[in-house]
Write an enzyme that holds these catalytic residues in place. Structure first.
Site, PDB file in Angstrom:
ATOM      1  N   CYS A  74      13.834  -3.430  75.504  1.00 25.84           N
ATOM      2  CA  CYS A  74      12.809  -4.122  76.279  1.00 25.84           C
ATOM      3  C   CYS A  74      13.134  -5.601  76.457  1.00 25.84           C
ATOM      4  O   CYS A  74      14.083  -5.934  77.149  1.00 25.84           O
ATOM      5  CB  CYS A  74      11.426  -3.899  75.673  1.00 25.84           C
ATOM      6  SG  CYS A  74      10.102  -4.273  76.842  1.00 25.84           S
ATOM      7  N   GLU A 101      12.013   3.757  70.322  1.00 26.02           N
ATOM      8  CA  GLU A 101      11.503   3.651  68.936  1.00 26.02           C
ATOM      9  C   GLU A 101      10.038   4.109  68.854  1.00 26.02           C
ATOM     10  O   GLU A 101       9.560   4.480  67.785  1.00 26.02           O
ATOM     11  CB  GLU A 101      11.690   2.225  68.391  1.00 26.02           C
ATOM     12  CG  GLU A 101      10.622   1.197  68.747  1.00 26.02           C
ATOM     13  CD  GLU A 101      10.705   0.686  70.185  1.00 26.02           C
ATOM     14  OE1 GLU A 101      11.517   1.197  70.969  1.00 26.02           O
ATOM     15  OE2 GLU A 101       9.932  -0.233  70.516  1.00 26.02           O
ATOM     16  N   HIS A 133      11.017   2.250  75.428  1.00 24.79           N
ATOM     17  CA  HIS A 133      10.868   2.113  73.970  1.00 24.79           C
ATOM     18  C   HIS A 133      11.136   3.431  73.251  1.00 24.79           C
ATOM     19  O   HIS A 133      10.201   4.121  72.842  1.00 24.79           O
ATOM     20  CB  HIS A 133       9.456   1.609  73.628  1.00 24.79           C
ATOM     21  CG  HIS A 133       9.238   0.173  73.971  1.00 24.79           C
ATOM     22  ND1 HIS A 133       9.523  -0.858  73.090  1.00 24.79           N
ATOM     23  CD2 HIS A 133       8.793  -0.410  75.105  1.00 24.79           C
ATOM     24  CE1 HIS A 133       9.253  -2.018  73.672  1.00 24.79           C
ATOM     25  NE2 HIS A 133       8.804  -1.774  74.893  1.00 24.79           N
TER      26      HIS A 133
END
Ligand code: MN
Length: 242
Positions: free
Chosen positions: A114, A221, A219
């Site tokens: 990001c 994660e 994202h």
């Protein structure tokens, strides 16, 4: 076998709140920690300190992870600030730009997500759209799913993968990813190669194999909480020889 140690640049929380007795915090999103640990490495937080003290930190880690956060200052890519620009952190920009320089010099890999991806792009001379409304495309995609109330781990728009290795990791040429950015990559920096794009032309991931850079605009994660394939991206990053 010793696990690899991944240095994650921490963010700063600089609001006075009662919850933290009006003190500021150094922190990272839990997803950054969880993804690195689940992929088999040890996360180590690197606080934003005087960049002059950075090189010793770099000795402690095998690779660097630049996670999400504030908008990048437009002056770093030669633009005036738009009224649509969000919060910036000049301190973090300076610190992370220096860290990128030192990490490249030390020949250690960089994982950028990001804001991290945007900053690496700017480091290599690329530019950003200061807000998604400035993306000149007839196809409109909402890149900030917070605005349309889609939970973080849930995917919200499709990307088309242009790189066979990434396609293998994610198991398909078209993949639905989450999207929590209102800024986006405009011109890609020198030596960076797009590995996926959204339908409006926005670069959603890029690599620079020479410098061992892997960057994602979405994202993984967060998405790995509901999609195992997204953890592959972290495992694959750790598989490199370093
Ligand atoms: Mn997006």
């Amino acid at each position: 076998m010793q696990k690899k140690v991944i240095g994650i640049v921490a963010n700063r929380f600089e609001k006075d709140t009662e919850q933290f007795t009006h003190e500021h915090l150094t922190y990272t999103m839990q997803g950054n920690i969880d993804a690195i640990e689940k992929a088999g490495a040890l996360p180590l937080l690197i606080p934003i300190i005087d960049p002059a003290n950075l090189s010793q930190y770099l000795d402690l880690v095998d690779a660097i992870f630049l996670p999400g956060g504030q908008d990048v200052q437009p002056k770093l890519y030669g633009e005036e600030e738009s009224s649509l620009l969000g919060t910036t952190s000049p301190k973090r920009d300076t610190f992370e730009m220096e860290l990128i320089k030192l990490t490249l010099a030390a020949n250690k890999p960089i994982l950028a997500i990001c804001r991290g991806a945007q900053l690496v792009n700017v480091y290599f001379g690329g530019t950003l759209y200061q807000d998604e409304t400035m993306i000149p495309s007839d196809i409109k995609i909402e890149h900030d799913q917070v605005r349309i109330d889609i939970p973080n781990a849930q995917p919200s728009h499709l990307i088309t993968i242009q790189d066979s290795h990434l396609e293998e990791l994610l198991g398909s040429k078209k993949v639905k990813v989450n999207s929590l950015h209102h800024q986006a990559i405009h011109e890609l920096g020198q030596g960076l190669k797009a590995t996926s794009k959204a339908a409006d032309g926005v670069v959603e991931s890029f690599i620079n194999p020479e410098h061992h850079i892997t960057a994602y605009q979405w994202h993984p994660e967060m998405q790995q909480r509901s999609n195992d394939k997204m953890l592959n991206l972290f495992k694959d990053f750790l598989k490199q020889n370093f």
